[in-house]
Design a protein around this motif. Sequence first.
Motif, PDB file in Angstrom:
ATOM      1  N   LEU A  76       0.819  -1.212   0.000  1.00 56.32           N
ATOM      2  CA  LEU A  76       0.000   0.000   0.000  1.00 56.32           C
ATOM      3  C   LEU A  76       0.851   1.260   0.000  1.00 56.32           C
ATOM      4  CD1 LEU A  76      -2.734  -1.282   2.447  1.00 56.32           C
ATOM      5  CD2 LEU A  76      -3.005  -0.852  -0.005  1.00 56.32           C
ATOM      6  N   ALA A  77       2.048   1.185   0.583  1.00 56.21           N
ATOM      7  CA  ALA A  77       2.964   2.334   0.531  1.00 56.21           C
ATOM      8  C   ALA A  77       3.389   2.620  -0.902  1.00 56.21           C
ATOM      9  CB  ALA A  77       4.180   2.069   1.405  1.00 56.21           C
ATOM     10  N   GLU A  78       3.589   1.579  -1.687  1.00 51.43           N
ATOM     11  CA  GLU A  78       3.924   1.799  -3.096  1.00 51.43           C
ATOM     12  C   GLU A  78       2.789   2.527  -3.809  1.00 51.43           C
ATOM     13  OE1 GLU A  78       5.169  -1.735  -5.138  1.00 51.43           O
ATOM     14  OE2 GLU A  78       6.553  -2.310  -3.525  1.00 51.43           O
ATOM     15  N   VAL A  79       1.557   2.183  -3.462  1.00 51.18           N
ATOM     16  CA  VAL A  79       0.406   2.899  -4.038  1.00 51.18           C
ATOM     17  C   VAL A  79       0.431   4.363  -3.593  1.00 51.18           C
ATOM     18  CG1 VAL A  79      -2.117   3.035  -4.087  1.00 51.18           C
ATOM     19  CG2 VAL A  79      -0.984   0.796  -4.128  1.00 51.18           C
ATOM     20  N   ALA A  80       0.650   4.595  -2.293  1.00 48.01           N
ATOM     21  CA  ALA A  80       0.568   5.949  -1.732  1.00 48.01           C
ATOM     22  C   ALA A  80       1.635   6.873  -2.284  1.00 48.01           C
ATOM     23  CB  ALA A  80       0.672   5.880  -0.208  1.00 48.01           C
ATOM     24  N   LEU A  81       2.814   6.339  -2.583  1.00 51.89           N
ATOM     25  CA  LEU A  81       3.953   7.185  -2.952  1.00 51.89           C
ATOM     26  C   LEU A  81       4.134   7.329  -4.460  1.00 51.89           C
ATOM     27  CD1 LEU A  81       6.461   6.106  -0.179  1.00 51.89           C
ATOM     28  CD2 LEU A  81       5.342   8.334  -0.415  1.00 51.89           C
ATOM     29  N   ARG A  82       3.199   6.813  -5.239  1.00 54.68           N
ATOM     30  CA  ARG A  82       3.212   7.147  -6.659  1.00 54.68           C
ATOM     31  C   ARG A  82       2.874   8.625  -6.811  1.00 54.68           C
ATOM     32  NH1 ARG A  82      -0.435   1.902  -7.903  1.00 54.68           N
ATOM     33  NH2 ARG A  82       1.229   0.329  -7.737  1.00 54.68           N
ATOM     34  N   PRO A  83       3.512   9.323  -7.743  1.00 57.81           N
ATOM     35  CA  PRO A  83       3.313  10.788  -7.833  1.00 57.81           C
ATOM     36  C   PRO A  83       1.851  11.220  -7.876  1.00 57.81           C
ATOM     37  CG  PRO A  83       5.176  10.142  -9.179  1.00 57.81           C
ATOM     38  CD  PRO A  83       4.561   8.861  -8.673  1.00 57.81           C
ATOM     39  N   ALA A  84       1.010  10.528  -8.649  1.00 51.28           N
ATOM     40  CA  ALA A  84      -0.389  10.951  -8.742  1.00 51.28           C
ATOM     41  C   ALA A  84      -1.101  10.769  -7.410  1.00 51.28           C
ATOM     42  CB  ALA A  84      -1.097  10.163  -9.837  1.00 51.28           C
ATOM     43  N   THR A  85      -0.779   9.683  -6.686  1.00 55.15           N
ATOM     44  CA  THR A  85      -1.424   9.462  -5.394  1.00 55.15           C
ATOM     45  C   THR A  85      -0.908  10.447  -4.359  1.00 55.15           C
ATOM     46  OG1 THR A  85      -1.368   7.112  -5.981  1.00 55.15           O
ATOM     47  CG2 THR A  85      -2.147   7.677  -3.778  1.00 55.15           C
ATOM     48  N   ILE A  86       0.383  10.757  -4.389  1.00 52.05           N
ATOM     49  CA  ILE A  86       0.919  11.769  -3.466  1.00 52.05           C
ATOM     50  C   ILE A  86       0.138  13.065  -3.606  1.00 52.05           C
ATOM     51  CG2 ILE A  86       2.871  13.319  -3.066  1.00 52.05           C
ATOM     52  CD1 ILE A  86       4.742  11.008  -3.443  1.00 52.05           C
ATOM     53  N   ASP A  87      -0.039  13.518  -4.830  1.00 53.17           N
ATOM     54  CA  ASP A  87      -0.762  14.778  -5.045  1.00 53.17           C
ATOM     55  C   ASP A  87      -2.173  14.697  -4.461  1.00 53.17           C
ATOM     56  OD1 ASP A  87       1.427  15.806  -6.339  1.00 53.17           O
ATOM     57  OD2 ASP A  87       0.649  15.462  -8.363  1.00 53.17           O
ATOM     58  N   ARG A  88      -2.834  13.587  -4.665  1.00 53.72           N
ATOM     59  CA  ARG A  88      -4.200  13.427  -4.178  1.00 53.72           C
ATOM     60  C   ARG A  88      -4.250  13.408  -2.651  1.00 53.72           C
ATOM     61  NH1 ARG A  88      -7.007   8.560  -3.471  1.00 53.72           N
ATOM     62  NH2 ARG A  88      -5.528   7.391  -4.764  1.00 53.72           N
ATOM     63  N   LEU A  89      -3.327  12.675  -2.019  1.00 51.90           N
ATOM     64  CA  LEU A  89      -3.330  12.589  -0.562  1.00 51.90           C
ATOM     65  C   LEU A  89      -2.936  13.912   0.087  1.00 51.90           C
ATOM     66  CD1 LEU A  89      -1.735   9.055  -0.026  1.00 51.90           C
ATOM     67  CD2 LEU A  89      -4.153   9.689   0.142  1.00 51.90           C
ATOM     68  N   LEU A  90      -1.920  14.586  -0.461  1.00 55.56           N
ATOM     69  CA  LEU A  90      -1.513  15.858   0.125  1.00 55.56           C
ATOM     70  C   LEU A  90      -2.626  16.898   0.009  1.00 55.56           C
ATOM     71  CD1 LEU A  90       2.242  16.366  -0.851  1.00 55.56           C
ATOM     72  CD2 LEU A  90       1.251  15.141   1.092  1.00 55.56           C
ATOM     73  N   THR A  91      -3.317  16.917  -1.137  1.00 54.53           N
ATOM     74  CA  THR A  91      -4.428  17.858  -1.302  1.00 54.53           C
ATOM     75  C   THR A  91      -5.522  17.572  -0.293  1.00 54.53           C
ATOM     76  OG1 THR A  91      -3.949  18.158  -3.650  1.00 54.53           O
ATOM     77  CG2 THR A  91      -6.175  18.687  -2.915  1.00 54.53           C
ATOM     78  N   ARG A  92      -5.868  16.302  -0.133  1.00 56.11           N
ATOM     79  CA  ARG A  92      -6.898  15.915   0.839  1.00 56.11           C
ATOM     80  C   ARG A  92      -6.538  16.368   2.239  1.00 56.11           C
ATOM     81  NH1 ARG A  92      -7.249  12.223   5.141  1.00 56.11           N
ATOM     82  NH2 ARG A  92      -9.198  11.044   5.260  1.00 56.11           N
ATOM     83  N   ASN A  93      -5.315  16.071   2.664  1.00 49.84           N
ATOM     84  CA  ASN A  93      -4.947  16.344   4.048  1.00 49.84           C
ATOM     85  C   ASN A  93      -4.681  17.825   4.294  1.00 49.84           C
ATOM     86  OD1 ASN A  93      -5.244  13.669   4.826  1.00 49.84           O
ATOM     87  ND2 ASN A  93      -3.188  13.152   4.132  1.00 49.84           N
ATOM     88  N   ARG A  94      -4.155  18.539   3.301  1.00 45.75           N
ATOM     89  CA  ARG A  94      -4.010  19.993   3.478  1.00 45.75           C
ATOM     90  C   ARG A  94      -5.374  20.662   3.598  1.00 45.75           C
ATOM     91  NH1 ARG A  94       0.747  20.550  -0.958  1.00 45.75           N
ATOM     92  NH2 ARG A  94       2.559  20.525   0.460  1.00 45.75           N
TER      93      ARG A  94
END
Length: 374
Positions: A259-277
């Motif tokens: 799941l970390a590999e999923v989270a740290l893909r560039p597109a997922t990083i952008d999505r997660l950072l936007t959500r949490n910010r």
Amino acid sequence: MSFTPFELEEWQSRYEHTVAHNLADSGCHPVALGELIGDDPAALDRLLAADLHYPPVGGTDALRALIAGWHGADAGNVLVTVGAAEANAITVAGLVGPGDHVVVMEPGYRQVRGCALNAGAQVDPFPLDPDRQWRPDLDALDRAVRPGTKLVAVTNPNNPVGTILTPSEMDAVVAAADRVGAWILADEVYRGTERLTDEVTPSFWGRYDKVVCVGSLSKAFGLPGLRLGWLVAPPELTEAAWRRHEYATISAASLSMHLAEVALRPATIDRLLTRNRTLIREGYARLQEWIDGSDGLLSVVPPHATALGFVRYHLPRPSVEVAHAIREHGDVLVGAGAHFGVEHHLRITHGLQAGYLDAALDGISRALRKLRTG
């Protein structure tokens, strides 16, 4: 040798499941599994097909490469650990011994301090100055670092006050360490939680040849339940930490790595950072409004990052006593300032869903009114 317990984590272990509202955690409302993998059927198929065998001890090649990209390092610099907690602990264990000297940023998350004390080291703080909006006292840093200092530990962005070091302040930390040949341990788990900008806080990696950077999926990525962290270090130190990792945990979990590999893909990083910010920014606005309505009982220096408010209360009571009163009379858990090295403050997590946060703040208000009038 006496043992220094980890007071903050002991506090949370004892009480976090005994209250209606927990504002003592230090991240955002967690991401659900379905939210992480999205609605791609192939992603779900890959998850269901994951082999639950022992994973590569130091992390999969793909995961180490993704982590390296987050810090601007190479995969050979990366060791995957069970949370940032293991990364901090095995780094200190490898670098610090009896009689060594360690300098730590305070207020701060006091794991490194406790690990160093338990290793027999002497620990001195260098402060973030509340009278200067929690900026670092660089003169105090220079006084604290001396010949024989083995390690200088910083948290950037800072837990609990949310300070982001400027490039010149980072350079000053490097200069202080370099002057005596000390290592820098940079806990960077809050990179990506910036409140006032979408620019990710720069890493200490690459600024100095004796630096260890620590990260995790728990804060900026909203995935604390994966217990997935890492350290980034020069290859020889990574190898030495790997040997300690084999004693401590052997490896992180295979599903966590998947799941970390999923989270740290560039597109997922952008999505997660936007959500949490978004959670951080909306939550802080609610926290600030609540503080503004406290009739002078509360105040705060607005944090530049994190899902945390380090809130000052203007009562002549120690912070652990106040936190206990909030737990008992408000059914809410908060962090006591004493557990971060500073009195008359409470660490309050705000990166949460609006209804949950509002109900918790109401509970804190009830408890504080009782303290104020009682």
